[in-house]
Scaffold this motif. Structure first.
Motif: not given
Length: 183
Positions: A37-61
């Motif tokens: 679970a931790s490995v999945g969170a680190v990988i996807s968190g880095m990608i999300a932080g770098a890529k999702f600059k235009t998605l409204p945060p509440l929709r992402g949540l």
């Protein structure tokens, strides 16, 4: 409310997964199940932080927490080992972006100058209720089974996206703007 739901989920899983591993004779698998679970969170968190600059945060949540709820319902169907680790890796893939969107949402709705105290308040609720979830899971797992506790925990995961959907009508409305449009 949302933090309480996730707190119960994590607290209950923190008891149910090791209990399931012990009962199946695979106590050693607990470490790599949680690590997945931790490995999945680190990988996807880095990608999300770098890529999702235009998605409204509440929709992402809402998307990530709905996906987490669906994945959580798979846990009671698995057995400790590689299948449970794979499901936990998938849960981590939803959790990494959720943290990114969570921070952006808090930033959008908090009063100016209160970022640290706002996060501390929210995390205190999540952690405190998580402890209650772990205590309840400890009792429930002796009366029922680890799978039943996982199912109950997954049921609480459904409350998280619901809290965001209802919150979007009121206090969380500013988080529906794209990050670049936030004040």
């Amino acid at each position: 409310f949302e933090g309480a739901a996730i707190g119960i989920l994590t607290g209950m899983l923190g008891v149910a997964i090791p209990a399931a591993a012990k009962l199946s004779g695979h106590s050693h698998s607990t470490g790599y199940i949680f690590s997945a679970a931790s490995v999945g969170a680190v990988i996807s968190g880095m990608i999300a932080g770098a890529k999702f600059k235009t998605l409204p945060p509440l929709r992402g949540l809402v998307v990530t927490q709905t996906t987490l709820a669906l994945v959580a319902f798979l846990l009671p169907l698995t057995s400790p080992g590689i299948t449970m680790a794979a499901v936990m890796f998938l849960s981590g893939l939803t959790n990494g972006p959720a943290h990114v969107f969570y921070m952006e949402t808090v930033d959008a709705v908090r009063p100016p100058g209160t970022q640290v105290s706002s996060l501390a308040f929210l995390w205190t609720i999540e952690g405190s209720v998580g402890a209650l979830g772990a205590a309840a899971a400890g009792r429930l797992v002796t009366w029922t089974s680890p799978s039943t506790v996982m199912l109950i925990a997954a049921s609480f995961a459904v409350l998280s996206p619901l809290a965001y959907i209802f919150g979007a009508r009121n206090v969380l409305r500013p988080a529906l703007a794209r990050p670049g449009d936030l004040p």
